[in-house]
Scaffold this active site. Structure first.
Site, PDB file in Angstrom:
ATOM      1  N   GLY A   1       2.583 -36.276  76.405  1.00  0.00           N
ATOM      2  CA  GLY A   1       2.370 -34.838  76.516  1.00  0.00           C
ATOM      3  C   GLY A   1       0.904 -34.495  76.497  1.00  0.00           C
ATOM      4  N   GLU A   2       0.647 -33.235  76.793  1.00  0.00           N
ATOM      5  CA  GLU A   2      -0.727 -32.768  76.833  1.00  0.00           C
ATOM      6  C   GLU A   2      -0.825 -31.508  75.994  1.00  0.00           C
ATOM      7  OE1 GLU A   2      -2.397 -32.622  80.694  1.00  0.00           O
ATOM      8  OE2 GLU A   2      -4.309 -31.855  79.950  1.00  0.00           O
ATOM      9  N   GLY A   3      -1.807 -31.470  75.128  1.00  0.00           N
ATOM     10  CA  GLY A   3      -2.020 -30.279  74.319  1.00  0.00           C
ATOM     11  C   GLY A   3      -3.373 -29.674  74.648  1.00  0.00           C
ATOM     12  N   THR A   4      -3.725 -28.646  73.914  1.00  0.00           N
ATOM     13  CA  THR A   4      -5.001 -27.978  74.133  1.00  0.00           C
ATOM     14  C   THR A   4      -6.162 -28.906  73.806  1.00  0.00           C
ATOM     15  OG1 THR A   4      -3.777 -26.319  72.880  1.00  0.00           O
ATOM     16  CG2 THR A   4      -5.861 -25.638  73.877  1.00  0.00           C
ATOM     17  N   TYR A   5      -6.004 -29.659  72.740  1.00  0.00           N
ATOM     18  CA  TYR A   5      -7.097 -30.487  72.244  1.00  0.00           C
ATOM     19  C   TYR A   5      -6.982 -31.951  72.631  1.00  0.00           C
ATOM     20  CZ  TYR A   5      -8.124 -26.538  69.184  1.00  0.00           C
ATOM     21  OH  TYR A   5      -8.433 -25.295  68.700  1.00  0.00           O
ATOM     22  N   ALA A   6      -5.826 -32.344  73.116  1.00  0.00           N
ATOM     23  CA  ALA A   6      -5.606 -33.774  73.238  1.00  0.00           C
ATOM     24  C   ALA A   6      -4.546 -34.139  74.256  1.00  0.00           C
ATOM     25  CB  ALA A   6      -5.187 -34.324  71.870  1.00  0.00           C
TER      26      ALA A   6
ATOM     27  N   ASP B   1      -2.845 -24.313  60.731  1.00  0.00           N
ATOM     28  CA  ASP B   1      -2.209 -24.073  62.037  1.00  0.00           C
ATOM     29  C   ASP B   1      -0.717 -24.380  61.973  1.00  0.00           C
ATOM     30  OD1 ASP B   1      -2.196 -23.167  64.635  1.00  0.00           O
ATOM     31  OD2 ASP B   1      -2.805 -25.087  65.507  1.00  0.00           O
TER      32      ASP B   1
HETATM   33  P1  ADP Z   1       0.091 -29.128  71.195  1.00  0.00           P
HETATM   34  O1  ADP Z   1       0.186 -29.002  69.712  1.00  0.00           O
HETATM   35  O2  ADP Z   1      -1.033 -28.352  71.799  1.00  0.00           O
HETATM   36  O3  ADP Z   1       1.395 -28.949  71.905  1.00  0.00           O
HETATM   37  P2  ADP Z   1      -0.455 -31.954  70.834  1.00  0.00           P
HETATM   38  O4  ADP Z   1      -1.773 -32.425  71.318  1.00  0.00           O
HETATM   39  O5  ADP Z   1      -0.243 -31.976  69.383  1.00  0.00           O
HETATM   40  O6  ADP Z   1      -0.255 -30.600  71.507  1.00  0.00           O
HETATM   41  O7  ADP Z   1       0.704 -32.779  71.502  1.00  0.00           O
HETATM   42  C1  ADP Z   1       1.034 -32.676  72.870  1.00  0.00           C
HETATM   43  C2  ADP Z   1       2.455 -33.167  73.085  1.00  0.00           C
HETATM   44  O8  ADP Z   1       2.541 -34.558  72.811  1.00  0.00           O
HETATM   45  C3  ADP Z   1       3.473 -32.531  72.173  1.00  0.00           C
HETATM   46  O9  ADP Z   1       4.016 -31.358  72.693  1.00  0.00           O
HETATM   47  C4  ADP Z   1       4.526 -33.622  72.042  1.00  0.00           C
HETATM   48  O10 ADP Z   1       5.415 -33.550  73.155  1.00  0.00           O
HETATM   49  C5  ADP Z   1       3.734 -34.883  72.140  1.00  0.00           C
HETATM   50  N1  ADP Z   1       3.427 -35.460  70.820  1.00  0.00           N
HETATM   51  C6  ADP Z   1       2.395 -35.157  70.007  1.00  0.00           C
HETATM   52  N2  ADP Z   1       2.388 -35.906  68.902  1.00  0.00           N
HETATM   53  C7  ADP Z   1       3.456 -36.720  68.990  1.00  0.00           C
HETATM   54  C8  ADP Z   1       4.014 -37.749  68.132  1.00  0.00           C
HETATM   55  N3  ADP Z   1       3.460 -38.080  66.969  1.00  0.00           N
HETATM   56  N4  ADP Z   1       5.128 -38.377  68.553  1.00  0.00           N
HETATM   57  C9  ADP Z   1       5.705 -38.044  69.739  1.00  0.00           C
HETATM   58  N5  ADP Z   1       5.240 -37.107  70.569  1.00  0.00           N
HETATM   59  C10 ADP Z   1       4.127 -36.444  70.214  1.00  0.00           C
END
Ligand code: ADP
Length: 313
Positions: free
Chosen positions: A14-19, A135
């Site tokens: 997945g993709e988040g805002t920070y990572a 958060d």
């Molecule tokens: P955000 O909080 O902006 O959605 P993150 O950067 O925390 O983004 O994570 C992006 C995506 O990656 C999440 O929506 C989730 O689908 C996946 N993800 C994050 N951390 C984990 C983890 N520990 N195990 C499995 N999937 C994860």
């Protein structure tokens, strides 16, 4: 460099805002799955993150070993100077997915009690270790294979061991942000997380965000209308906060009875706890420790066992 070699990076999760987050596994044990979170270079320097990021990670390392906090296994930097966090892999999504899937996911008071118990214990443990999460929201509450809910995303977390530390007011996703932050307070406490916990509690019950403001001004207006207008009477000193502005029509703070119609599914004791998390004055807001002592946990129905909790289909 040595830490990096211990893991093999796989597909993007997945993709988040920070990572960006990738699936990975241990090189020595391919059955040991991990999530590798690669913090975006730019994000590392926004909001004072990166130079602090390593220190914030220390917090996550300090919080090791609690069942309701995501486990950090390792940290390494890649050649592009990106910070990589090797985290516990949590395959069952997050609470937001369950809350939103109204058609397929059914849950009741015992389930909410179990999830809230796990969240409250996580927050208690953070605060006991002088870490503010800052958060808390349903999408940062990830679900392990055994049903355990784990507080994740400590990107904005910071210590509050130094009481004189001035902190930035622009943290916490708007809908979960407490009034003291919306009014620009710079000396805040664990109470900011408790407000967010209250917002998650409310959202678990009504299955939609409780106070979904589109702007900060609208967020304040929603708080005033639904909870009550912060005034010197209910919150001494509030009018001195730099960004204090409220709608001219003052709403008195609603009592427990006013919440029963919409939130009564968790019973009278549940509503009592909810209202205590939503005290406008952060000094009067319940603490995580006090939450754990509340009568609601021992009232019927008992919290659902984690293996029996609803999961995504
Ligand atoms: P955000 O909080 O902006 O959605 P993150 O950067 O925390 O983004 O994570 C992006 C995506 O990656 C999440 O929506 C989730 O689908 C996946 N993800 C994050 N951390 C984990 C983890 N520990 N195990 C499995 N999937 C994860």
């Amino acid at each position: 460099e040595l830490e990096k070699r211990k893991y093999v990076k796989g597909r993007k999760l997945g993709e988040g805002t920070y990572a960006n987050v990738y699936l990975g596994h241990s090189r020595s044990d391919p059955s040991a799955l991990v999530a590798i979170k690669k913090i975006k270079v730019q994000a590392q320097y926004n909001d004072g993150l990166a130079p602090d990021a390593v220190r914030e990670l220390k917090h996550l390392q300090e919080l090791r070993g609690h069942p309701n906090i995501i486990q950090l296994y390792s940290v390494f930097s890649s050649k592009d100077q990106n910070l990589n966090l090797v985290l516990e892999y949590l395959p069952l999504g997050d609470l937001e997915m369950l809350i939103k899937d109204v058609d397929r996911v059914r849950y009741g008071a015992g389930d909410i009690k179990a999830w809230m118990g796990m969240l409250t214990r996580a927050v208690w443990f953070c605060h006991e270790n002088y870490v503010l999460h800052r958060d808390i929201k349903p999408n940062n509450l990830l679900i392990a294979a055994d049903g355990e809910v784990k507080l994740a995303d400590f990107g904005l977390a910071r210590g509050f061991s130094d009481p004189g530390w001035r902190m930035t007011a622009t943290v916490i996703t708007r809908w979960y942000r407490p009034p003291e932050l919306l009014f620009g307070a710079r000396h805040y406490s664990g109470a900011v997380d408790i407000w967010s916990v209250g917002m998650v509690f409310a959202e678990l019950i009504i299955r939609t965000a409780y106070l979904p403001g589109n702007t900060e001004v609208e967020q304040i207006a929603l708080i005033c209308k639904q909870i009550g207008t912060p005034t010197e009477d209910n919150w001494p000193g509030v009018t001195q906060l730099t960004q204090y502005t409220v709608p001219s029509e003052i709403t008195p703070v609603w009592g427990k009875e006013a919440y029963m119609g919409r939130f009564g599914a968790v019973g009278s004791e549940g509503v009592d706890l909810l209202v205590k998390t939503l005290a406008l004055d952060p000094k009067k807001r319940i603490t995580a420790r006090e939450m754990l002592e509340h009568k609601w946990w021992r009232t019927e129905p008992k919290p659902t066992r984690k293996e029996d909790l609803p999961r995504k289909s």
